[in-house]
Design a protein around this motif. Sequence first.
Motif, PDB file in Angstrom:
ATOM      1  N   TRP A 188       0.927  -1.324   0.079  1.00 20.68           N
ATOM      2  CA  TRP A 188       0.117   0.201   0.012  1.00 20.68           C
ATOM      3  C   TRP A 188       0.885   1.335  -0.255  1.00 20.68           C
ATOM      4  N   VAL A 189       0.711   2.116  -0.811  1.00 20.41           N
ATOM      5  CA  VAL A 189       1.336   3.803  -0.854  1.00 20.41           C
ATOM      6  C   VAL A 189       0.292   4.693  -0.378  1.00 20.41           C
ATOM      7  N   LEU A 190       0.378   5.330   0.530  1.00 23.13           N
ATOM      8  CA  LEU A 190      -0.380   6.496   0.957  1.00 23.13           C
ATOM      9  C   LEU A 190       0.497   7.459   1.026  1.00 23.13           C
ATOM     10  N   TYR A 191       0.157   8.784   0.778  1.00 24.91           N
ATOM     11  CA  TYR A 191       0.943  10.042   0.749  1.00 24.91           C
ATOM     12  C   TYR A 191       0.083  11.116   0.971  1.00 24.91           C
ATOM     13  N   ASN A 192       0.413  12.223   1.341  1.00 27.45           N
ATOM     14  CA  ASN A 192      -0.434  13.655   1.685  1.00 27.45           C
ATOM     15  C   ASN A 192      -1.525  13.160   2.596  1.00 27.45           C
ATOM     16  N   ILE A 193      -1.204  12.410   3.667  1.00 28.22           N
ATOM     17  CA  ILE A 193      -2.000  12.091   4.815  1.00 28.22           C
ATOM     18  C   ILE A 193      -2.096  13.077   5.773  1.00 28.22           C
ATOM     19  N   PRO A 194      -3.324  13.658   6.232  1.00 23.18           N
ATOM     20  CA  PRO A 194      -3.469  14.946   6.880  1.00 23.18           C
ATOM     21  C   PRO A 194      -2.630  14.765   8.485  1.00 23.18           C
ATOM     22  N   PRO A 195      -2.026  15.559   8.786  1.00 28.67           N
ATOM     23  CA  PRO A 195      -1.369  15.387  10.028  1.00 28.67           C
ATOM     24  C   PRO A 195      -2.374  15.215  11.397  1.00 28.67           C
ATOM     25  N   THR A 196      -3.565  15.451  11.289  1.00 32.94           N
ATOM     26  CA  THR A 196      -4.393  15.208  12.278  1.00 32.94           C
ATOM     27  C   THR A 196      -4.758  13.826  12.168  1.00 32.94           C
ATOM     28  N   THR A 197      -4.540  12.963  11.331  1.00 36.04           N
ATOM     29  CA  THR A 197      -4.894  11.445  11.240  1.00 36.04           C
ATOM     30  C   THR A 197      -4.212  10.892  12.293  1.00 36.04           C
ATOM     31  N   GLY A 198      -5.394  10.157  13.080  1.00 34.10           N
ATOM     32  CA  GLY A 198      -5.354   9.146  14.163  1.00 34.10           C
ATOM     33  C   GLY A 198      -5.213   7.930  13.701  1.00 34.10           C
ATOM     34  N   THR A 199      -6.193   7.448  13.036  1.00 37.20           N
ATOM     35  CA  THR A 199      -6.518   6.063  12.454  1.00 37.20           C
ATOM     36  C   THR A 199      -6.775   6.112  11.016  1.00 37.20           C
TER      37      THR A 199
END
Length: 90
Positions: A6-17
């Motif tokens: 899996w490749v995820l990027y630009n994940i918001p910094p507020t993401t907890g789960t």
Amino acid sequence: EVFDHWVLYNIPPTTGTIPEGGAVGTVGVNSIGVTKYAGPCPPDRQHRYFFRLYALPGTLNFIKAPTLREVEEAARGMMLEKSTLMGERR
């Protein structure tokens, strides 16, 4: 041999789960050439899984969905921090 599930990027910094079956941020191309999660199918021996997280001061922009290598190359020059978690199947 390395396999990118899996490749995820630009994940918001507020993401907890990340919810099961969901995604956050933008999805890149995994090792089978698709923009989704490819579940594990480890060989019948010890196997390791690496989860890498990069802190960046901004977002990455691509014309087409990038591979992990392309994401890492683009992030290299702006990376603030890096963290790695390794899971192991015995």
